[in-house]
Design an enzyme around this catalytic site. Structure first.
Site, mmCIF file in Angstrom:
data_model
loop_
_atom_site.group_PDB
_atom_site.id
_atom_site.type_symbol
_atom_site.label_atom_id
_atom_site.label_comp_id
_atom_site.label_asym_id
_atom_site.label_seq_id
_atom_site.Cartn_x
_atom_site.Cartn_y
_atom_site.Cartn_z
ATOM 1 N N LEU A 77 0.817 -1.214 0.000
ATOM 2 C CA LEU A 77 0.000 0.000 0.000
ATOM 3 C C LEU A 77 0.854 1.268 0.000
ATOM 4 C CD1 LEU A 77 -2.109 -2.180 0.874
ATOM 5 C CD2 LEU A 77 -3.072 -0.472 2.419
ATOM 6 N N GLY A 106 10.414 -8.508 -5.447
ATOM 7 C CA GLY A 106 11.631 -9.290 -5.192
ATOM 8 C C GLY A 106 11.552 -10.028 -3.871
ATOM 9 N N TYR A 149 1.786 9.975 -10.037
ATOM 10 C CA TYR A 149 0.951 8.991 -9.331
ATOM 11 C C TYR A 149 0.277 8.045 -10.319
ATOM 12 C CZ TYR A 149 -2.568 7.132 -6.105
ATOM 13 O OH TYR A 149 -3.354 6.299 -5.345
ATOM 14 N N THR A 179 -11.908 6.255 -1.372
ATOM 15 C CA THR A 179 -12.237 5.668 -0.081
ATOM 16 C C THR A 179 -12.136 6.741 0.996
ATOM 17 O OG1 THR A 179 -11.258 3.590 -0.878
ATOM 18 C CG2 THR A 179 -11.700 3.742 1.471
#
Length: 317
Positions: A77, A106, A149, A179
């Site tokens: 996140l 990774g 972004y 949200t």
């Protein structure tokens, strides 16, 4: 002594708005949670109430650098999600999405962990298709002020799918739509928090554009449930999966709803629309309904009441 066998879950950006709620939910579900954040936009206060839990660990770390830990699942996140924060340091924003994805993928490859990418509805840009389905490729300006972004998240999706194809990594990609809820930062510039804070302080409510542009607002508890369901879904469901509330409102309707609930005498003031601001935003959540048996429960009226109550509490302190 009984040895506990808890699922070890890493949440990057875990001290942020969404991340802190996710950490809370995972602990309640019996997981061992490692919360990683560099505190660029996340706040220690968001997870302070979790620090006493022996199954919660907080680590200051920037995901643009590799991380060496042992985990079973990763929720990625990490990335500032509000324009105020991501435009303040656009180069770092892109690095967080791209280098962060490479480092977390990774780590997942080494530990054989399942990994979920918190992508965004911004990958659709200013859409020509309404509502937006996962099959729509989007209409994004690659050189605008929001590109750090939007394109960073698009590139992260590319990396996730390349790791899935090349290394058979277990991936999940969620495209998160607007949200809101408790723990939003009061100064993050997002429309719900902006309107509530302005109304509570008796200031003018600033609407960018004429207020006719639309958004769909998902309450945070519903979003967290969706992310947890996606992570637990069968291996073959990789996404992307739209996650959001399909109830669509104009910005003007949102402002009026906030004013009605807060009261006061704030005026509505129209300002110029920012560059590349999308005119419409509504998720098609058919896939989430069919594959995850998930759809939001909290209506805007109830969600706003809970969010207003939170801001009322923190602004009085």
């Amino acid at each position: 002594m009984q040895i506990e066998n808890k699922k070890r879950v890493l949440v990057t950006g875990g001290a942020g708005f969404l991340g802190s709620h996710l950490c809370e939910r995972l602990l309640a579900d019996g997981c061992d949670v490692l919360c990683v954040d560099n505190f660029y936009s996340g706040l220690k206060g968001n997870v302070a109430h979790l620090l006493a839990n022996p199954h919660f660990e907080l680590m200051r770390h920037d995901v643009t650098f590799p991380l060496y830990v042992e985990v079973d699942e990763i929720y990625n996140l990490a990335c500032p999600a509000s324009p105020i924060y991501y435009q303040r340091d656009p180069v770092q924003t892109t690095k967080t999405s791209v280098h962060g994805a490479i480092n977390m993928l990774g780590l997942a490859k080494r530990t054989k962990a399942r990994i979920l990418q918190a992508s965004t509805s911004e990958v659709y840009g200013d859409p020509e298709v309404h509502p937006q389905q996962e099959s729509y490729w989007g209409r994004v300006n690659p050189i605008g002020i929001r590109s750090c972004y939007d394109e960073g998240k698009r590139c992260a999706e590319t990396l996730f799918f390349d790791y899935w194809r090349q290394y058979s990594l277990e991936i999940k990609v969620a495209r998160i739509f607007n949200t809101y809820g408790p723990r939003m930062h009061p100064n993050d510039g997002r429309v719900v928090s902006n309107f509530i804070v302005q109304a509570l302080q008796g200031k003018d409510i600033t609407i960018y554009g004429d207020g006719s542009q639309t958004r769909s607002f998902c309450y945070v508890d519903d979003m967290i449930t969706g992310l947890v369901h996606l992570m637990a879904s069968p291996k073959k469901l990789v996404g992307p999966v739209n996650m959001g509330n399909p109830d669509e409102f104009t910005i003007l309707e949102l402002a009026e709803a906030v004013l009605t609930k807060v009261g006061g005498k704030s005026r509505l003031v129209m300002l110029p629309l920012p560059e590349d601001d999308p005119k419409q935003r509504k998720p098609d959540i058919t896939l989430a309904k069919q594959q995850l048996a998930w759809e939001p429960d909290v209506k805007l009226e109830m969600g706003l009441e809970k969010t207003i109550e939170y801001f009322r509490r923190i602004l009085i302190k």
